[in-house]
Motif scaffolding. Structure first.
Motif, mmCIF file in Angstrom:
data_model
loop_
_atom_site.group_PDB
_atom_site.id
_atom_site.type_symbol
_atom_site.label_atom_id
_atom_site.label_comp_id
_atom_site.label_asym_id
_atom_site.label_seq_id
_atom_site.Cartn_x
_atom_site.Cartn_y
_atom_site.Cartn_z
ATOM 1 N N GLY A 154 54.365 56.775 42.726
ATOM 2 C CA GLY A 154 54.885 58.096 43.051
ATOM 3 C C GLY A 154 54.236 58.617 44.319
ATOM 4 O O GLY A 154 53.585 57.877 45.045
ATOM 5 N N ARG A 155 54.406 59.890 44.565
ATOM 6 C CA ARG A 155 53.829 60.492 45.770
ATOM 7 C C ARG A 155 52.433 61.009 45.474
ATOM 8 O O ARG A 155 52.128 61.454 44.369
ATOM 9 C CB ARG A 155 54.714 61.634 46.275
ATOM 10 C CG ARG A 155 56.061 61.164 46.827
ATOM 11 C CD ARG A 155 56.770 62.303 47.553
ATOM 12 N NE ARG A 155 56.094 62.704 48.780
ATOM 13 C CZ ARG A 155 56.291 62.138 49.968
ATOM 14 N NH1 ARG A 155 57.134 61.116 50.086
ATOM 15 N NH2 ARG A 155 55.653 62.588 51.038
ATOM 16 N N LYS A 156 51.568 60.954 46.504
ATOM 17 C CA LYS A 156 50.213 61.476 46.397
ATOM 18 C C LYS A 156 49.840 62.079 47.749
ATOM 19 O O LYS A 156 50.147 61.496 48.805
ATOM 20 C CB LYS A 156 49.232 60.368 46.012
ATOM 21 C CG LYS A 156 47.855 60.874 45.642
ATOM 22 C CD LYS A 156 47.003 59.761 45.048
ATOM 23 C CE LYS A 156 45.649 60.284 44.600
ATOM 24 N NZ LYS A 156 44.812 59.213 43.996
ATOM 25 N N TYR B 261 48.859 60.241 51.042
ATOM 26 C CA TYR B 261 49.261 58.833 50.920
ATOM 27 C C TYR B 261 50.783 58.648 50.943
ATOM 28 O O TYR B 261 51.264 57.542 51.134
ATOM 29 C CB TYR B 261 48.731 58.240 49.623
ATOM 30 C CG TYR B 261 47.233 58.013 49.606
ATOM 31 C CD1 TYR B 261 46.684 56.810 50.036
ATOM 32 C CD2 TYR B 261 46.360 58.992 49.142
ATOM 33 C CE1 TYR B 261 45.315 56.587 50.005
ATOM 34 C CE2 TYR B 261 44.989 58.791 49.116
ATOM 35 C CZ TYR B 261 44.478 57.585 49.548
ATOM 36 O OH TYR B 261 43.115 57.380 49.519
ATOM 37 N N GLY B 262 51.525 59.714 50.706
ATOM 38 C CA GLY B 262 52.974 59.570 50.624
ATOM 39 C C GLY B 262 53.351 58.799 49.374
ATOM 40 O O GLY B 262 52.715 58.931 48.315
ATOM 41 N N ASN B 263 54.394 57.983 49.475
ATOM 42 C CA ASN B 263 54.789 57.133 48.343
ATOM 43 C C ASN B 263 53.740 56.039 48.162
ATOM 44 O O ASN B 263 53.474 55.260 49.082
ATOM 45 C CB ASN B 263 56.159 56.507 48.589
ATOM 46 C CG ASN B 263 57.272 57.536 48.582
ATOM 47 O OD1 ASN B 263 57.224 58.498 47.819
ATOM 48 N ND2 ASN B 263 58.267 57.346 49.434
ATOM 49 N N MET B 264 53.165 55.972 46.964
ATOM 50 C CA MET B 264 52.035 55.069 46.735
ATOM 51 C C MET B 264 52.213 54.297 45.436
ATOM 52 O O MET B 264 52.767 54.818 44.459
ATOM 53 C CB MET B 264 50.744 55.898 46.658
ATOM 54 C CG MET B 264 49.475 55.090 46.578
ATOM 55 S SD MET B 264 48.045 56.165 46.234
ATOM 56 C CE MET B 264 48.072 56.176 44.445
ATOM 57 N N LEU C 274 59.256 50.173 44.444
ATOM 58 C CA LEU C 274 60.188 49.325 43.694
ATOM 59 C C LEU C 274 59.749 49.074 42.255
ATOM 60 O O LEU C 274 60.458 48.410 41.505
ATOM 61 C CB LEU C 274 60.352 47.978 44.404
ATOM 62 C CG LEU C 274 60.811 48.029 45.859
ATOM 63 C CD1 LEU C 274 60.887 46.622 46.442
ATOM 64 C CD2 LEU C 274 62.160 48.731 45.971
ATOM 65 N N VAL C 275 58.587 49.598 41.863
ATOM 66 C CA VAL C 275 58.069 49.375 40.507
ATOM 67 C C VAL C 275 57.747 50.717 39.860
ATOM 68 O O VAL C 275 57.602 51.738 40.546
ATOM 69 C CB VAL C 275 56.811 48.477 40.517
ATOM 70 C CG1 VAL C 275 57.167 47.055 40.943
ATOM 71 C CG2 VAL C 275 55.738 49.055 41.448
ATOM 72 N N GLN C 276 57.614 50.685 38.532
ATOM 73 C CA GLN C 276 57.297 51.880 37.765
ATOM 74 C C GLN C 276 55.973 51.701 37.022
ATOM 75 O O GLN C 276 55.510 50.570 36.817
ATOM 76 C CB GLN C 276 58.417 52.160 36.735
ATOM 77 C CG GLN C 276 59.793 52.332 37.345
ATOM 78 C CD GLN C 276 59.890 53.522 38.269
ATOM 79 O OE1 GLN C 276 59.269 54.549 38.020
ATOM 80 N NE2 GLN C 276 60.667 53.387 39.347
#
Length: 251
Positions: free
Chosen positions: A172-174, A177-180, A200-202
């Motif tokens: 997710g976003r942090k 860091y942006g999308n991490m 691409l992963v959860q």
């Protein structure tokens, strides 16, 4: 005379029955040995695959090469032991070989799993290190700052790769860091992949080394398309250079 013939016929019939029972037992032993040999061939091929042996050197579909000139010993003529004893002895040898191969297959499989868990390689297929680990001049403020990871400049949208097998613990976003994506590995290791265009992963996904987990981007606090790659052990940030350098040996 008639009684003698009847007795002889009975003896012959008994001998035939005994011989048939032995042949039946022999046939059962042969079938069992054939099944065991087939299993040994399969195990041997599996072990050769796990050990990454040359298939042309260890081809289990070929007969074992043996030979040499005849050089008989000056000894009494060979007396063949009862065939059932020979088969029993061969069966014991096959059982022993099966157990040895099974143990070897297990050890090699564990070695491969262990190797996959170790961190090794780069988080991108193509790209270059644009900012190393440690003290640096911040690219946005121009001030000295501590850089907790290594930046890899790469083409936007290209794959971000996991450098070891593990479980996704953040996707997710942090802030900053942006999308991490964060992955938890064995022995207390964690790897972090930031500024992604798209994850691409959860959380909870199992990933393998070399698997694409995100796309390269410039989200968060970033000046251009790249991957910010961090490694921590026991919660402490460590220099990723050691694990990046493992790539040549690991591959």
């Amino acid at each position: 005379m008639t009684l003698a013939l009847d007795e002889q016929r009975s003896q012959v019939s008994q001998a035939r029955a005994d011989a048939q029972r032995q042949l039946d037992a022999f046939g059962a032993h042969i079938a069992d040995l054939q099944a065991r040999l087939t299993r040994l061939d399969a195990l041997g091929e599996r072990v050769a695959e796990l050990a990454e042996l040359d298939s042309s050197e260890f081809d289990f579909s070929l007969n074992v090469g043996q030979g040499g000139p005849e050089d008989p010993l000056d000894a009494p003529a060979y007396q063949a032991p009862p065939f059932m004893d020979v088969l029993d002895s061969l069966t014991e040898r096959l059982e022993s070989r099966e157990q040895q191969l099974e143990v070897l297959e297990q050890l090699l499989g564990e070695r491969r799993i262990s190797a996959a868990e170790h961190l090794a390689g780069r988080p991108v297929l193509q790209g270059y290190i644009s900012s190393p680990f440690g003290v640096r001049t911040d690219p946005l403020t121009g001030r000295l700052s501590r850089h907790k990871g290594v930046d890899f400049a790469a083409k936007a949208g290209s794959d971000v790769l996991a450098v070891g097998a593990g479980v996704v613990t953040w996707s997710g976003r942090k802030t900053g860091y942006g999308n991490m994506v964060e992955i938890s590995h064995a022995d207390g290791y964690r790897t972090l992949y930031a500024h992604n265009k798209k994850n691409l992963v959860q959380v909870g996904d199992l990933v393998q080394r070399g698997q694409a987990i995100a796309e390269v981007g410039s989200s968060g606090r970033s000046t251009g398309a790249h991957v910010h790659f961090e490694v921590t052990r026991g919660g402490e940030v460590v220099n990723p250079a050691l694990y990046i350098a493992r790539s040549a040996a690991a591959e």
